[in-house]
Enzyme design. Structure first.
Site, PDB file in Angstrom:
ATOM      1  N   LYS A 131      -4.695  -0.367  12.653  1.00 45.99           N
ATOM      2  CA  LYS A 131      -6.160  -0.327  13.199  1.00 45.99           C
ATOM      3  C   LYS A 131      -6.789   0.008  11.901  1.00 45.99           C
ATOM      4  O   LYS A 131      -6.579   0.525  10.937  1.00 45.99           O
ATOM      5  CB  LYS A 131      -6.399   0.457  14.359  1.00 45.99           C
TER       6      LYS A 131
ATOM      7  N   GLY B 222      -0.488   4.881  -0.922  1.00 43.76           N
ATOM      8  CA  GLY B 222      -2.038   5.172  -0.073  1.00 43.76           C
ATOM      9  C   GLY B 222      -1.576   6.439   0.632  1.00 43.76           C
ATOM     10  O   GLY B 222      -0.288   6.890   0.640  1.00 43.76           O
TER      11      GLY B 222
ATOM     12  N   GLY C 179       0.985  -1.102   0.141  1.00 42.46           N
ATOM     13  CA  GLY C 179      -0.202  -0.074  -0.094  1.00 42.46           C
ATOM     14  C   GLY C 179       0.813   1.316  -0.147  1.00 42.46           C
ATOM     15  O   GLY C 179       0.569   2.067   0.542  1.00 42.46           O
TER      16      GLY C 179
ATOM     17  N   ASP D 182     -14.406   3.082  15.124  1.00 42.91           N
ATOM     18  CA  ASP D 182     -13.041   3.497  14.535  1.00 42.91           C
ATOM     19  C   ASP D 182     -12.208   4.240  15.733  1.00 42.91           C
ATOM     20  O   ASP D 182     -11.019   4.286  15.707  1.00 42.91           O
ATOM     21  CB  ASP D 182     -13.690   4.716  13.607  1.00 42.91           C
TER      22      ASP D 182
ATOM     23  N   HIS E 147      -8.355   4.320  19.980  1.00 43.36           N
ATOM     24  CA  HIS E 147      -7.543   5.513  20.706  1.00 43.36           C
ATOM     25  C   HIS E 147      -8.248   5.886  21.946  1.00 43.36           C
ATOM     26  O   HIS E 147      -7.439   5.868  23.126  1.00 43.36           O
ATOM     27  CB  HIS E 147      -7.734   6.767  19.858  1.00 43.36           C
TER      28      HIS E 147
ATOM     29  N   GLU F  40     -12.455  16.307  16.299  1.00 47.53           N
ATOM     30  CA  GLU F  40     -11.835  16.215  15.165  1.00 47.53           C
ATOM     31  C   GLU F  40     -12.568  17.093  14.461  1.00 47.53           C
ATOM     32  O   GLU F  40     -13.867  17.160  14.362  1.00 47.53           O
ATOM     33  CB  GLU F  40     -11.791  14.965  14.224  1.00 47.53           C
TER      34      GLU F  40
END
Ligand SMILES: NC(=O)c1ccc[n+]([C@@H]2O[C@H](COP(=O)([O-])OP(=O)(O)OC[C@H]3O[C@@H](n4cnc5c(N)ncnc54)[C@H](OP(=O)(O)O)[C@@H]3O)[C@@H](O)[C@H]2O)c1
Length: 486
Positions: free
Chosen positions: A144, A10, A7, A231, A236, A212
């Site tokens: 993750k 990416g 990847g 997510d 986290h 965020e």
């Protein structure tokens, strides 16, 4: 050492991994024989890939490469291999490339791709004998999310373990590479004054916020299947909870630290009230007439028009052990909120204060704030009399802030994590049992919320503080969120 990125074209590679490796090369952390092999199905050769890397470094490094020779030396280490990761053919080319590296006896495989490809890649590597742990020292770095729930995580782990035993896997949670998240252990265990206070006799509540301002950007397809609980909370936020609330480990060795984190994750639970919505708020960002240029979540690319995926979650939970019984832990995270920041707020109990100062409006509970991003700081709010002004009190902050330290160039999270993986240090990487317990907890919540989302998902306008129900959740318990700079 050979570092193979699956990847390599990416977003993660361009924005994080390659800049981190470049900075490590600049600090002479990478050994002379370091080789980078980047793989994806983009039509590049090594020459054109190096140009892409160069422009990624200019775009994403805080200070773009200044020395042409150093840049050239770094780019020369990179080879590119175009291949389909789910087809066997390319793996034979990879094997040849590995064999052509003079001292390729230490290989790091970095899976910077969607998790569905993890077992596929591992299987193909095995087919061409690139998974032989007797011949070379192999390590696997993975991103993750590790699964979408406990069942899929267990299946993924089983498949990976057939080729990569647990001790060779480095599961990345990049929050654990952030300087202030790492500093929590030092703050807690290198300062003797905190330990006697770090319990339910002296602490009233703990809040963890990861806020965020960005939306889902190009990750709509992925995000719509996951949402904030899977997510962000599963990884986290629960990791930060575990570090903040763990018992002192026997040593700072990675297994001792992770053993103690697991003890916290095992004992998490929501209050046993009948209605989950008394302790959980889920929200989704919606249009805001004040910001017509920003799309509502359901209008984002690759997101279902009638999506019920949460982009915001707030929870009230408890850790059931002697130290923390009765102390509520409030977690919240969301996208498209007013500000981008992450912090942990520890609010101490009022004991003497109330007796002597009553409800004086200017006298507040003591609060310890650990700011994780964007600033890295610890501040402690204390009450003081305003000097010379008699009975007026003010909240005074004692702060330690890294920005205030001259010439401190704090490493980026990925730089720290890669450095630790290269040295074989593991405490900043999540062990399987941490992942397992975190999923068990999140699964309980997602299961109870299923089927009731339509009526309970709260819309909040973009670039605000999230659903008002999250404020009400705390208000019901005589508390309120501590925002950035409150
Ligand atoms: N981006 C982040 O900041 C971030 C943060 C935390 C975790 N993660 C996780 O890290 C992983 C990668 O994220 P990303 O944002 O970098 O994803 P991305 O931008 O979609 O990149 C995926 C990479 O995999 C390659 N690829 C996909 N399928 C392939 C195939 N069949 N054969 C060959 N190459 C293939 C893509 O190549 P092409 O470009 O040629 O398609 C690209 O290089 C994901 O699991 C994500 O959840 C990302």
């Amino acid at each position: 050492m050979i570092f193979v990125i699956f990847g390599g074209t990416g977003d993660l590679s361009y924005r994080k991994l390659l800049p981190a490796l470049y900075r490590m090369a600049g600090r002479d952390v990478l050994d002379q024989d370091f080789r980078l092999i980047a793989i994806s199905n983009d039509p590049h050769d090594s020459q054109s890939y190096r140009k892409k890397v160069q422009s990624a470094l200019s775009d994403y490094l805080e200070s773009p490469p200044a020395e042409p020779e150093a840049l050239e030396r770094f780019l020369e280490k990179a080879e590119y291999l175009q291949m389909e990761l789910d087809q066997p053919e390319g793996y034979r080319l990879l094997k040849d490339l590995v064999a052509s590296c003079p001292k390729g006896d230490r290989i790091f495989y970095y899976f910077a791709v969607t998790p569905e490809l993890f077992p596929v890649i591992a299987e193909h590597l095995d087919e061409v004998d690139l998974c032989d742990h007797q011949k070379r020292k192999l390590s696997l770095l993975i991103e993750k999310p590790f699964g979408r729930d406990l069942k899929s995580a267990m299946a993924l782990n089983r498949k990976l373990n057939t080729r990569f035993p647990e001790e060779t896997i480095f599961r990345i949670d990049h929050y654990l590479g952030k300087p202030m998240a790492r500093n929590i252990l030092t703050l807690r265990f290198a300062n003797d004054i905190l330990e006697p206070l770090w319990n339910n006799r002296h602490i009233e509540s703990i809040q963890i916020t990861v806020s965020e301002s960005a939306g889902v950007a190009h990750r709509g397809r992925f995000y719509d299947r996951f949402g904030a609980l899977r997510d962000m909370v599963q990884s986290h936020l629960l990791q930060l909870t575990a570090i903040t609330m763990m018992e002192p480990p026997e040593s700072l060795g990675s297994d001792h630290v992770r053993d103690q984190k697991v003890q916290v994750l095992e004992r998490l639970s929501l209050p046993q009230e009948r209605d989950i919505w008394d302790n959980v708020v889920l929200g989704q960002y919606d249009a805001n007439p004040d910001h017509p240029e920003v799309a509502a979540y359901q209008e984002e690319e690759d997101v279902a028009e009638d999506s019920l995926t949460e982009t915001y979650a707030a929870l009230r939970l408890f850790v059931h052990n002697d130290r923390w019984e009765g102390v509520p832990v409030y977690l919240r995270t969301g996208k498209r909120l007013a500000r981008k920041y992450a912090q942990i707020v520890v609010t101490f109990r009022d004991t003497v204060r109330h007796r002597l100062f009553g409800d004086h409006p200017a006298v507040h509970a003591n609060v310890l704030v650990i700011s994780i991003q964007p600033d890295e700081a610890v501040s402690f709010r204390m009450n003081m009399e305003n000097f010379g002004l008699g009975e007026i009190y003010s909240a005074t902050r004692m702060s330690s802030c890294t920005e205030c330290l001259p010439d401190l160039n704090t490493p980026e999270a990925y730089e720290t994590l890669l450095g630790e993986a290269f040295r074989g240090e593991r405490s900043s990487f999540t062990r399987w049992d941490e992942v397992e317990h975190a999923w068990r907890f999140v699964d309980q919540i997602t299961r109870q919320c299923e089927g009731k989302r339509r009526e309970h998902l709260k819309r909040y306008p973009v670039w605000t503080d999230g659903p008002k129900e999250a404020d009400e959740l705390l208000a019901r318990h005589d508390s309120s969120w501590v925002g950035k700079d409150d």
